[in-house]
Write a protein that holds these residues in place. Structure first.
Motif, short mmCIF file in Angstrom:
data_model
loop_
_atom_site.label_atom_id
_atom_site.label_comp_id
_atom_site.label_asym_id
_atom_site.label_seq_id
_atom_site.Cartn_x
_atom_site.Cartn_y
_atom_site.Cartn_z
N PHE A 192 -4.01 -6.58 -2.33
CA PHE A 192 -2.71 -6.69 -2.80
C PHE A 192 -2.36 -7.99 -3.05
O PHE A 192 -2.82 -8.84 -2.46
CB PHE A 192 -2.00 -6.14 -1.48
CG PHE A 192 -2.05 -4.70 -1.09
CD1 PHE A 192 -3.30 -4.35 -0.09
CD2 PHE A 192 -1.51 -3.71 -1.58
CE1 PHE A 192 -3.48 -3.08 0.23
CE2 PHE A 192 -1.73 -2.19 -1.35
CZ PHE A 192 -2.73 -2.00 -0.36
N THR A 193 -1.53 -8.22 -4.13
CA THR A 193 -0.81 -9.47 -4.59
C THR A 193 -0.05 -9.79 -3.39
O THR A 193 0.42 -8.79 -2.48
CB THR A 193 -0.05 -9.41 -5.80
OG1 THR A 193 0.06 -10.69 -6.00
CG2 THR A 193 1.21 -8.43 -5.75
N ASP A 194 0.46 -11.09 -2.99
CA ASP A 194 0.92 -11.51 -1.87
C ASP A 194 2.44 -10.94 -1.72
O ASP A 194 2.92 -10.68 -0.68
CB ASP A 194 1.08 -13.12 -2.13
CG ASP A 194 -0.31 -13.65 -1.82
OD1 ASP A 194 -0.20 -14.95 -2.11
OD2 ASP A 194 -1.01 -13.13 -1.01
N SER A 195 3.04 -10.84 -2.96
CA SER A 195 4.56 -10.25 -2.87
C SER A 195 4.65 -8.78 -2.34
O SER A 195 5.63 -8.38 -1.99
CB SER A 195 5.06 -10.29 -4.13
OG SER A 195 4.56 -9.48 -5.09
N VAL A 196 3.50 -7.97 -2.33
CA VAL A 196 3.68 -6.68 -1.71
C VAL A 196 3.32 -6.33 -0.59
O VAL A 196 2.91 -5.48 0.15
CB VAL A 196 3.29 -5.81 -2.81
CG1 VAL A 196 3.98 -5.89 -4.00
CG2 VAL A 196 1.67 -5.56 -3.05
N LYS A 197 2.35 -7.43 0.22
CA LYS A 197 1.52 -7.09 1.15
C LYS A 197 2.48 -6.95 2.43
O LYS A 197 3.49 -7.53 2.62
CB LYS A 197 0.81 -8.45 1.75
CG LYS A 197 -0.55 -8.78 0.82
CD LYS A 197 -1.17 -10.06 1.25
CE LYS A 197 -2.38 -10.18 0.37
NZ LYS A 197 -2.98 -11.77 0.44
#
Length: 125
Positions: free
Chosen positions: A63-68
């Motif tokens: 997952f990209t950091d912004s949605v983790k």
């Protein structure tokens, strides 16, 4: 023939949830990477999440950091991948596309050879 179809997009308020589906019509997963991408007008398409399904089991997720911590991936082991999006923020809005690899390779640096037409997510604050 194989066709990817996304659904589940819509309009929600910030803090709400949506569940996107990506169906690989005419295909059954074997060892495949499925990616979810987001695109907003004027910006490049960016990858949001990836999942590798092998033998019906999730072998890898990213997952990209912004949605983790807010987005999760799941699948039905046959031909559908789901992206559960919780605690949605305005910056999550955009057109969401799924993509599939059918030519082997890994999911860390996949080469997607099939793409869907997208489903739109709108988040109002």
């Amino acid at each position: 023939s194989l066709r990817l179809v996304e659904s589940g997009g819509g309009s929600v308020q910030a803090g709400g949830s949506l569940r996107l589906s990506c169906v690989a019509q005419g295909y059954t997963f074997s060892s495949n990477c499925v990616g979810w991408f987001r695109q907003v007008p004027g910006k490049e398409r960016e990858v949001v999440a990836r999942i590798y399904i092998g033998g019906g089991i999730t072998r890898y997720e990213w997952f990209t950091d912004s949605v983790k911590g807010r987005f999760t991936l799941s699948h039905n082991a046959r031909n559908t991948v789901f992206l559960q999006m919780n605690s949605l923020k305005s910056e999550d809005a955009g057109m969401y596309y799924c993509a599939l690899t059918t030519a082997g390779g890994n999911c860390q640096d996949p080469v997607f050879n099939f793409w869907g037409q997208g489903t739109e997510v709108t988040v109002s604050s």
